[in-house]
Design a protein around this motif. Structure first.
Motif, mmCIF file in Angstrom:
data_model
loop_
_atom_site.group_PDB
_atom_site.id
_atom_site.type_symbol
_atom_site.label_atom_id
_atom_site.label_comp_id
_atom_site.label_asym_id
_atom_site.label_seq_id
_atom_site.Cartn_x
_atom_site.Cartn_y
_atom_site.Cartn_z
ATOM 1 N N LEU A 1 5.254 -11.794 -6.417
ATOM 2 C CA LEU A 1 6.207 -11.024 -5.621
ATOM 3 C C LEU A 1 7.651 -11.266 -6.066
ATOM 4 O O LEU A 1 8.562 -10.731 -5.486
ATOM 5 N N ALA B 1 6.532 -3.590 -10.318
ATOM 6 C CA ALA B 1 7.342 -2.550 -10.953
ATOM 7 C C ALA B 1 6.895 -1.141 -10.601
ATOM 8 O O ALA B 1 7.712 -0.262 -10.338
ATOM 9 N N ASP C 1 4.212 2.026 -8.813
ATOM 10 C CA ASP C 1 3.497 2.380 -7.577
ATOM 11 C C ASP C 1 2.107 1.751 -7.563
ATOM 12 O O ASP C 1 1.604 1.348 -6.520
ATOM 13 N N VAL D 1 2.215 -1.721 -6.343
ATOM 14 C CA VAL D 1 2.341 -1.783 -4.879
ATOM 15 C C VAL D 1 0.977 -1.542 -4.238
ATOM 16 O O VAL D 1 0.558 -2.267 -3.324
ATOM 17 N N ASP D 2 0.259 -0.537 -4.748
ATOM 18 C CA ASP D 2 -1.069 -0.232 -4.184
ATOM 19 C C ASP D 2 -2.027 -1.411 -4.359
ATOM 20 O O ASP D 2 -2.738 -1.782 -3.434
ATOM 21 N N LEU D 3 -2.020 -1.986 -5.568
ATOM 22 C CA LEU D 3 -2.917 -3.119 -5.830
ATOM 23 C C LEU D 3 -2.598 -4.293 -4.918
ATOM 24 O O LEU D 3 -3.485 -4.966 -4.405
ATOM 25 N N LEU D 4 -1.320 -4.476 -4.718
ATOM 26 C CA LEU D 4 -0.883 -5.575 -3.864
ATOM 27 C C LEU D 4 -1.325 -5.357 -2.415
ATOM 28 O O LEU D 4 -1.907 -6.243 -1.781
ATOM 29 N N PHE D 5 -1.093 -4.161 -1.907
ATOM 30 C CA PHE D 5 -1.418 -3.907 -0.501
ATOM 31 C C PHE D 5 -2.923 -3.664 -0.285
ATOM 32 O O PHE D 5 -3.392 -3.706 0.843
ATOM 33 N N ASP D 6 -3.639 -3.425 -1.366
ATOM 34 C CA ASP D 6 -5.107 -3.404 -1.259
ATOM 35 C C ASP D 6 -5.628 -4.790 -0.889
ATOM 36 O O ASP D 6 -6.772 -4.937 -0.455
#
Lengths: 72, 209
Positions: A8, A14, A16, A19-24
Motif C-alpha cells: 500500500l 498504480a 485500476d 485496486v480491484d485485486l487489492l479490494f478482492d
C-alpha cells in the motif's frame, strides 16, 4: 498477485486492476452458523401464526440471535 | 475465505433453480424452496450489511429482517424484478434506517461516537487469539481497506460496497440503487482513484507517525 500491507506504499497501487485485486482481498465476514436456522424458524413461526402476513407482525416475530438454540 | 473464493463457491452451486421458480414454490407452501433462497443469498447479504453497519450482532438481526420481509412480500413481488437486487435494496434501506436511529440515539444520549469503531466490522469481531505477525498484517490490511471505503462519499460508498462486499454486477447495482447500469459503472470508476488516494494517504500518515 497477493497484496500485503507493504504494497500500500504510495505508488505501488498504480492501476485500476491493482485496486480491484487489492479490494478482492476484502475479508468475507462469515455469518454465524445459526443465522439460517433462525431465519427459517422465524418464518415457520410466522407462517403458522398468521393467515395474512403483515410486515409489522412479521418483523415483531423474528427470533433474535441464538434463540433457536435456547431451551423452550 | 477471500471474496474471490466465495465468488467461486457461489458460482458453482448444484443445478440452479431460478429465483422466480423458488418464489413460486415458496408461495405454494414449499418451505425448502425458501431455504434454498436463504442459503443462496445470506452470505453476500450478511457481508454487505455487516460492512455497512460495522456491527456484527446487528447485522444478524438486520439480515433476518430482510429475509422475513422477503417472505411476507412474496405475494406482491413483481416477477420481472431481479430478486437479488430487491434483497440488497431492502438491506440497504434497513441499514440506513439503523444508522439514522443509531445516530439519533448517540446524539440524544450525548455519547461520544467513535466513527472508526462504527465503520470497522473487524474491530468488533470476537478476537481472543494471539496475533502473530502475519495475522496482524492481515488485520492491518483489512482495516486500511475498510477505512478507505469509509472515506468515500456516500453515493460512491454504496456502489463500492455492493460491488466488493455484496459481489453484485453493475446491472444488479443499478437495480438496487435505482440508477442506470452505466451510472453505477461510472460511480465505481470514479471511486477507484479515491480509494487509491485514501490508501496512499493512510500509508503516508503511518510512515510519518
Amino acid at each position: 498477485m497477493k497484496y500485503s500491507i507493504k504494497s500500500l506504499l504510495p505508488g505501488n497501487i498504480a492501476s485500476d486492476e491493482d485496486v480491484d485485486l487489492l479490494f478482492d482481498q476484502l475479508e468475507v465476514i462469515e455469518p454465524p452458523p445459526f443465522l439460517v436456522e433462525n431465519i427459517l424458524a422465524s418464518v415457520k413461526r410466522l407462517s403458522a401464526g398468521i393467515a395474512v402476513p403483515s410486515q409489522s407482525r412479521a418483523i415483531d416475530g423474528f427470533i433474535t440471535r441464538g434463540d433457536a438454540y435456547e431451551p423452550s | 475465505m477471500s471474496v474471490r473464493q466465495v465468488r467461486e463457491h457461489i458460482k458453482t452451486p448444484t443445478p440452479e433453480i431460478s429465483d422466480g421458480v423458488l418464489v413460486k414454490q415458496t408461495l405454494a407452501g414449499d418451505q425448502d424452496a425458501f431455504e434454498i433462497l436463504v442459503r443462496r443469498y445470506h452470505v453476500p447479504l450478511f457481508n454487505f450489511i455487516c460492512h455497512c453497519l460495522g456491527d456484527y450482532d446487528q447485522a444478524c438481526d438486520v439480515s433476518q429482517q430482510v429475509f422475513l420481509q422477503l417472505y411476507v412480500s412474496m405475494p406482491t413481488l413483481r416477477t420481472g424484478e431481479p430478486l437479488k437486487a430487491w434483497l440488497f435494496q431492502v438491506a440497504r434501506n434497513r441499514c440506513l434506517d439503523e444508522l439514522r436511529r443509531k445516530r439519533a440515539i448517540h446524539f440524544s444520549e450525548l455519547e461520544a461516537v467513535n466513527d472508526e469503531e462504527d465503520l470497522s466490522p473487524l474491530a468488533i469481531m470476537p478476537d481472543n487469539q494471539p496475533l502473530p505477525d502475519e495475522i496482524a498484517e492481515h488485520r492491518d490490511l483489512q482495516r486500511s481497506l475498510q477505512q478507505a471505503i469509509a472515506s468515500l462519499p456516500p453515493k460512491f460508498r454504496s456502489v463500492v460496497l455492493l460491488r466488493y462486499a455484496g459481489q453484485l454486477s453493475f446491472s444488479e447495482i443499478g437495480h438496487t440503487l435505482n440508477m442506470p447500469e452505466a451510472t453505477a459503472k461510472t460511480y465505481f470508476q470514479r471511486a477507484r482513484p479515491l480509494l487509491r488516494a485514501a490508501l496512499a494517504s493512510q500509508r503516508q500518515m503511518s510512515a510519518v507517525s
